[in-house]
Write a protein that holds these residues in place. Structure first.
Motif, mmCIF file in Angstrom:
data_model
loop_
_atom_site.group_PDB
_atom_site.id
_atom_site.type_symbol
_atom_site.label_atom_id
_atom_site.label_comp_id
_atom_site.label_asym_id
_atom_site.label_seq_id
_atom_site.Cartn_x
_atom_site.Cartn_y
_atom_site.Cartn_z
ATOM 1 N N LYS A 57 0.786 -1.286 0.191
ATOM 2 C CA LYS A 57 -0.019 -0.062 0.060
ATOM 3 C C LYS A 57 0.857 1.241 0.036
ATOM 4 O O LYS A 57 1.243 1.986 0.966
ATOM 5 C CB LYS A 57 -0.944 0.039 1.294
ATOM 6 C CG LYS A 57 -2.049 -1.120 1.306
ATOM 7 C CD LYS A 57 -2.842 -1.168 2.270
ATOM 8 C CE LYS A 57 -3.911 -2.377 2.250
ATOM 9 N NZ LYS A 57 -4.726 -2.371 3.442
ATOM 10 N N PRO A 58 1.485 1.461 -1.084
ATOM 11 C CA PRO A 58 2.348 2.408 -1.431
ATOM 12 C C PRO A 58 1.965 3.954 -0.921
ATOM 13 O O PRO A 58 2.704 5.104 -0.402
ATOM 14 C CB PRO A 58 2.945 2.627 -2.832
ATOM 15 C CG PRO A 58 2.032 1.924 -3.447
ATOM 16 C CD PRO A 58 1.228 0.831 -2.519
ATOM 17 N N ASP A 59 0.636 4.439 -1.209
ATOM 18 C CA ASP A 59 0.073 5.659 -0.667
ATOM 19 C C ASP A 59 -0.035 5.714 0.751
ATOM 20 O O ASP A 59 0.425 6.996 1.111
ATOM 21 C CB ASP A 59 -1.524 5.664 -1.301
ATOM 22 C CG ASP A 59 -1.440 5.774 -3.076
ATOM 23 O OD1 ASP A 59 -0.444 5.978 -3.711
ATOM 24 O OD2 ASP A 59 -2.402 5.362 -3.680
ATOM 25 N N SER A 60 -0.279 4.578 1.519
ATOM 26 C CA SER A 60 -0.289 4.918 2.742
ATOM 27 C C SER A 60 0.938 4.902 3.477
ATOM 28 O O SER A 60 1.086 5.906 4.239
ATOM 29 C CB SER A 60 -1.123 3.747 3.382
ATOM 30 O OG SER A 60 -2.545 3.880 2.932
ATOM 31 N N ALA A 61 1.970 4.232 2.681
ATOM 32 C CA ALA A 61 3.346 4.246 3.288
ATOM 33 C C ALA A 61 3.953 5.819 2.950
ATOM 34 O O ALA A 61 4.522 6.210 3.770
ATOM 35 C CB ALA A 61 4.134 3.386 2.425
ATOM 36 N N VAL A 62 3.676 6.322 1.649
ATOM 37 C CA VAL A 62 3.813 7.766 1.438
ATOM 38 C C VAL A 62 3.509 8.662 2.744
ATOM 39 O O VAL A 62 4.305 9.385 3.159
ATOM 40 C CB VAL A 62 3.607 8.228 0.286
ATOM 41 C CG1 VAL A 62 3.778 9.635 -0.033
ATOM 42 C CG2 VAL A 62 4.486 7.311 -0.919
ATOM 43 N N PHE A 63 2.088 8.619 2.804
ATOM 44 C CA PHE A 63 1.368 9.576 3.890
ATOM 45 C C PHE A 63 2.078 9.483 5.427
ATOM 46 O O PHE A 63 2.609 10.503 5.853
ATOM 47 C CB PHE A 63 0.115 8.897 4.034
ATOM 48 C CG PHE A 63 -0.794 9.746 5.115
ATOM 49 C CD1 PHE A 63 -0.830 9.156 6.351
ATOM 50 C CD2 PHE A 63 -1.268 10.962 4.672
ATOM 51 C CE1 PHE A 63 -1.571 9.942 7.325
ATOM 52 C CE2 PHE A 63 -1.895 11.674 5.955
ATOM 53 C CZ PHE A 63 -2.147 11.203 7.183
ATOM 54 N N PHE A 64 2.277 8.287 5.813
ATOM 55 C CA PHE A 64 2.874 8.306 7.122
ATOM 56 C C PHE A 64 4.515 8.516 7.098
ATOM 57 O O PHE A 64 5.026 8.984 8.038
ATOM 58 C CB PHE A 64 2.786 6.873 7.854
ATOM 59 C CG PHE A 64 1.401 6.666 8.250
ATOM 60 C CD1 PHE A 64 0.184 5.914 7.586
ATOM 61 C CD2 PHE A 64 0.947 7.178 9.478
ATOM 62 C CE1 PHE A 64 -0.918 5.672 8.068
ATOM 63 C CE2 PHE A 64 -0.346 7.070 9.802
ATOM 64 C CZ PHE A 64 -1.209 6.374 9.101
ATOM 65 N N GLY A 65 5.055 8.155 6.074
ATOM 66 C CA GLY A 65 6.427 8.400 5.953
ATOM 67 C C GLY A 65 6.845 10.133 5.930
ATOM 68 O O GLY A 65 7.553 10.577 6.563
ATOM 69 N N GLU A 66 5.950 10.719 5.139
ATOM 70 C CA GLU A 66 6.107 12.156 4.992
ATOM 71 C C GLU A 66 5.711 12.845 6.418
ATOM 72 O O GLU A 66 6.414 13.767 6.699
ATOM 73 C CB GLU A 66 5.144 12.825 3.982
ATOM 74 C CG GLU A 66 5.841 12.479 2.344
ATOM 75 C CD GLU A 66 4.917 12.809 1.280
ATOM 76 O OE1 GLU A 66 5.519 12.683 0.255
ATOM 77 O OE2 GLU A 66 3.674 13.395 1.573
ATOM 78 N N LYS A 67 4.587 12.458 6.652
ATOM 79 C CA LYS A 67 4.169 13.013 7.809
ATOM 80 C C LYS A 67 4.963 12.731 9.298
ATOM 81 O O LYS A 67 5.345 13.669 9.983
ATOM 82 C CB LYS A 67 2.870 12.424 8.584
ATOM 83 C CG LYS A 67 2.077 13.082 9.593
ATOM 84 C CD LYS A 67 0.593 12.615 9.827
ATOM 85 C CE LYS A 67 -0.121 13.019 10.908
ATOM 86 N NZ LYS A 67 -1.496 12.586 11.138
#
Length: 650
Positions: A57-67
Motif C-alpha cells: 500500500k504505497p500511498d499509505s506508506a508515503v502518507f505516514f513517511g512524509e508525516k
C-alpha cells in the motif's frame, strides 16, 4: 511505553519476514492514536511507513513517511528523522526515483554519524547497499551490507535484521555466480531464523530456488519458487510477488518452457503495476519483450515501450548523472573524514612527540642540576636524546625520499606518454639525418673529382632532407604541446579559442595516439576549415575532449574500410560555429542512432569501450556550452557528427 515497545518489535519482525497483516497495522495505528509523546508518534509513523510498504500500500506508506519526517524535523528528534527518512527513501526507490532515494538514505546515514547514533547507522547502510546492488556495484553493496551486519551483531535490537541481511548477501553472491558463498550465507540465514524461532521469509525461498536452479536441480527450484510465491500472495506482498514471478519466469526461459515463462512474467508485471513498483515493471516487461520478439512483433513492441519507460525512470541520463554526483559527493565526504582523522592522529602524534621532548628536557634539566651526583643518569639521558634525534633525522630523510620518489614516478609516466607519441616524428628525423650524412659524403666525393653539377644536385637533396627534419621536429613539438594541454585538468573557465586550431590539434593528437597503440592502424584524414572563423568563448579542455572523442570514434569506424578517410570541417552561420566530423565507415542503423547518446551504450567489443564518451560529449556541448550535438547517418556510407556552438565572447 512497555506496551508500545512490544508492538513496535512485532511490527519490525513482521515487516522483515513479510508476514505482517492488517491486524499489525491496526495495532500500530491504535498506538499512534493513544501515544502521549511526539517522539513515540514519530517512531510509530516510521514503522507504519515500512509496514504499509511491505503490505503493498504505497500511498499509505508515503502518507505516514512524509508525516513522520515532518514531525521529527519539527521536534528535532534525530532518531526519528533517521528512521522515517530511511524507510521513506527505501519506498522512493521502489517507485523509481533512485537519485532521491540515494540522497535521503545518505542524509539519514550522515545524521546518525553526526549524532553518534551508531545503532541507527545499520538501516541506512543496509538500504544504501541495496541501491548499489540495483546499480550492479556489487563490491560497494557487499561493503555496506557487511558494515550493517557488524552493527546488527553489536546492537541486536531486532531479532530479524541479522538473518535477513545474511540472506540478502547470499543473493548478491548468486548474481556474482559464486554458489559456495551464496549457499553459505543462505544456510547461515536459515539457521538463525530457526534458532530465533522466527518464520523463514520469502527472500530465503527465492534464494534457495535460484541456487537449486544454478545447480541444475530444477524440481527443487520449482518447489522453492512455489513456496515463495504462496507466501508473498498470502501476505499480500505484491513487491515480492513481482520479483518471485520474474525469477520464476527467467527459470522457465532458461529451461525453454516459454508458455510458463510468459505466464509468470505477466503475473509479475501486473503485480508490479498495481503498486507502481518500477524495478518489477522493468524486469518483467523486458523479459516479455525478449520472448515476444520472435513470436509477436506487436506485443514485443508494447512490452519494449513499457520496459523503456521504466528504464528511463530508473536509469535515465539525468538520474545516472544525479546518482554519480551524489556518489562522488559521498566519496569526497568520506575522504574528508578520513583526511581529518589522519590529520587529528598526526596532530596527536606531534603533541605526543612534543610532550615527550618536553619531558626529556625537563628530566635533562633536573639531571643537569644534579649532574655532579648523578653522572651516570646524565649519560643515560644523553643516549636517549641522541636516539630521538637520530630517529627524527631518519624520519625527515625518509619523508624527503618519498616526496622525491613520487615526483619521479609522475615525471616518468608523463615522459613515457610523450615519448610514445613522438616516436614516429623522431624516427623521421633520425632517418633523414642518416641519409643526409650519406649525401654529404657523396657530395665530397663528387667535388673531389670535379663533378660540380652532381654535387649541386646532392646539395639540393640535402636541403630537402633538412627541411623535412625541421618539419618533423616541429611536428614532434606540436604533439608534445597537444599532450601537455590535454593532460591539464579543466579549469571550468571559458576562454576565447580558435576552433580551427583546436580541431587541427586534436585531429593529429587522436591519429598519433591510435598509431601509438596499434602499429597496424592507418587512415587518411583531411581538414576543410573556414579561414574567417571568429574565436569564441569555450572551455578549451572540455571542448578538446569532445573533439578527441568524436575523432577517435571516426577512426574506429574506418578500421575495416579499404580506403579509410576521416574529415574535419568547420563553417559559420550568423550566430553559430558548426564543426563536422565525418568518416566513410559502415555507418549505423536507425536503432543504433536512437541510442547513440545514451550512457553506457557502445557498439565496441567488450572491454574496448565504456559507452560514456558520447554521453559526456553530449552533456559538455549542450549543458556546458549551450550548443547542440547531432548525428547524421547513412547506413553503409559513413557517419557525420555535427557540433553547433553559439558565437559568444567573454
Amino acid at each position: 511505553m512497555k506496551k508500545l515497545t512490544l508492538t513496535l518489535l512485532l511490527a519490525l519482525i513482521c515487516s522483515f519476514s513479510f508476514a505482517q497483516d492488517q491486524q499489525v497495522i491496526d495495532s500500530l495505528k491504535h498506538e499512534l492514536a493513544i501515544a502521549k509523546h511526539d517522539t513515540s508518534r514519530v517512531i510509530i509513523m516510521a514503522e507504519l511507513c515500512s509496514s504499509y510498504r511491505s503490505n503493498s500500500k504505497p500511498d499509505s506508506a508515503v502518507f505516514f513517511g512524509e508525516k513522520g519526517m515532518a514531525l521529527a524535523e519539527k521536534i528535532n528528534f534525530p532518531k526519528g528523522i533517521i528512521r522515517n527518512t530511511t524507510y521513506y527513501g527505501r519506498l522512493v526507490s521502489d517507485l523509481g526515483n533512485l537519485p532521491k532515494s540515494l540522497a535521503m538514505i545518505l542524509k539519514a546515514l550522515q545524521i546518525a554519524k553526526d549524532n553518534n547514533l551508531i545503532e541507527e547507522t545499520g538501516l541506512p547502510m543496509q538500504y544504501l547497499a541495496g541501491i548499489y546492488a540495483e546499480l550492479k556495484e556489487y563490491s560497494k553493496a557487499l561493503m555496506y551490507y557487511k558494515q550493517a551486519k557488524k552493527i546488527y551483531e553489536t546492537y541486536p535490537s531486532s531479532p530479524i535484521r541479522l538473518p535477513g541481511i545474511l540472506a540478502t548477501i547470499g543473493s548478491i553472491f548468486i548474481d556474482l555466480n559464486q554458489l559456495d558463498s551464496a549457499t553459505y550465507y543462505a544456510q547461515q540465514s536459515y539457521d538463525m531464523f530457526i534458532q530465533r524461532n522466527i518464520s523463514v521469509g520469502s527472500l530465503n525461498f527465492r534464494l534457495y530456488a535460484k541456487i537449486q536452479a544454478k545447480l541444475g536441480k530444477n524440481q527443487l527450484a520449482i518447489d522453492y519458487f512455489h513456496k515463495g510465491l504462496e507466501l508473498a500472495k498470502k501476505t499480500n506482498n505484491l513487491r515480492f510477488y513481482a520479483l518471485y514471478s520474474q525469477s520464476f519466469a527467467e527459470f522457465f526461459q532458461k529451461t525453454n518452457q516459454l508458455d510458463s515463462c510468459i505466464y509468470y512474467a505477466k503475473k509479475g508485471l501486473k503485480a508490479a503495476q498495481l503498486i507502481d513498483y518500477t524495478k518489477g515493471i522493468l524486469e518483467n516487461s523486458s523479459l516479455l519483450a525478449e520472448i515476444y520478439d520472435t513470436k509477436d512483433a506487436k506485443e514485443a513492441l508494447r512490452y519494449y515501450k513499457l520496459a523503456n519507460t521504466a528504464k528511463e525512470s530508473l536509469f535515465g541520463a539525468g538520474n545516472i548523472q544525479a546518482i554519480q554526483t551524489l556518489i562522488a559527493q559521498e566519496e569526497a565526504r568520506q575522504k574528508e573524514i578520513e583526511d581529518a582523522k589522519l590529520a587529528y592522529d598526526n596532530q596527536l602524534k606531534q603533541y605526543g612527540l612534543l610532550a615527550g621532548l618536553a619531558i626529556l628536557l625537563l628530566v635533562a634539566f633536573f639531571l643537569y642540576r644534579n649532574s655532579q651526583k648523578e653522572k651516570k643518569a646524565k649519560n643515560l639521558l644523553q643516549e636517549q636524546k641522541d636516539k630521538v634525534e637520530a630517529t627524527l633525522s631518519q624520519l625527515k630523510s625518509t619523508q624527503a625520499q618519498l616526496i622525491q620518489s613520487e615526483k619521479l614516478a609522475s615525471l616518468g609516466e608523463l615522459t613515457a606518454g610523450i615519448a610514445h607519441e613522438i616516436q614516429n616524428p623522431l624516427n623521421f628525423v633520425n632517418n633523414f639525418s642518416e641519409v643526409s650524412s650519406e649525401l654529404v659524403t657523396e657530395m665530397k666525393e663528387e667535388l673531389a673529382v670535379g663533378n660540380k653539377q652532381m654535387a649541386n644536385e646532392i646539395a639540393d637533396d640535402l636541403k630537402q632532407n633538412l627541411e623535412k627534419i625541421t618539419l618533423h621536429g616541429k611536428r614532434a613539438s606540436s604533439i608534445v604541446k597537444g599532450m601537455l594541454e590535454h593532460s591539464k585538468a579543466s579549469s571550468g573557465e571559458k576562454e576565447l579559442t580558435d576552433i580551427n586550431a583546436l580541431a587541427d590539434e586534436y585531429l593529429r593528437l587522436a591519429y598519433h595516439g591510435l598509431r601509438a597503440k596499434d602499429k597496424d592502424f592507418n587512415s587518411d584524414f583531411k581538414t576543410d576549415f573556414d579561414p574567417n572563423l571568429p574565436k569564441i568563448a569555450v572551455i578549451p579542455q572540455d571542448t578538446g575532449r569532445v573533439l578527441l572523442n568524436l575523432i577517435n570514434n571516426a577512426f574506429w569506424a574506418v578500421k575495416t574500410v579499404e580506403k579509410p578517410l576521416v574529415t574535419v570541417k568547420t563553417e559559420q552561420t550568423d550566430d553559430q560555429i558548426i564543426l563536422k566530423v565525418s568518416d566513410n565507415g559502415t555507418g549505423m542503423t536507425e536503432e543504433i542512432k536512437a541510442k547513440i547518446f545514451q550512457p553506457f551504450f557502445t557498439t565496441k567489443p567488450t572491454g574496448q569501450g565504456t559507452g560514456l564518451g558520447l554521453s559526456l560529449a553530449y552533456d559538455i556541448v549542450t549543458k556546458g556550452h549551450g550548443g547542440t550535438l547531432e548525428v547524421e547517418k547513412n547506413e553503409g556510407e559513413g557517419t557525420m557528427f555535427i557540433v553547433k556552438l553559439p558565437i559568444k565572447t567573454i
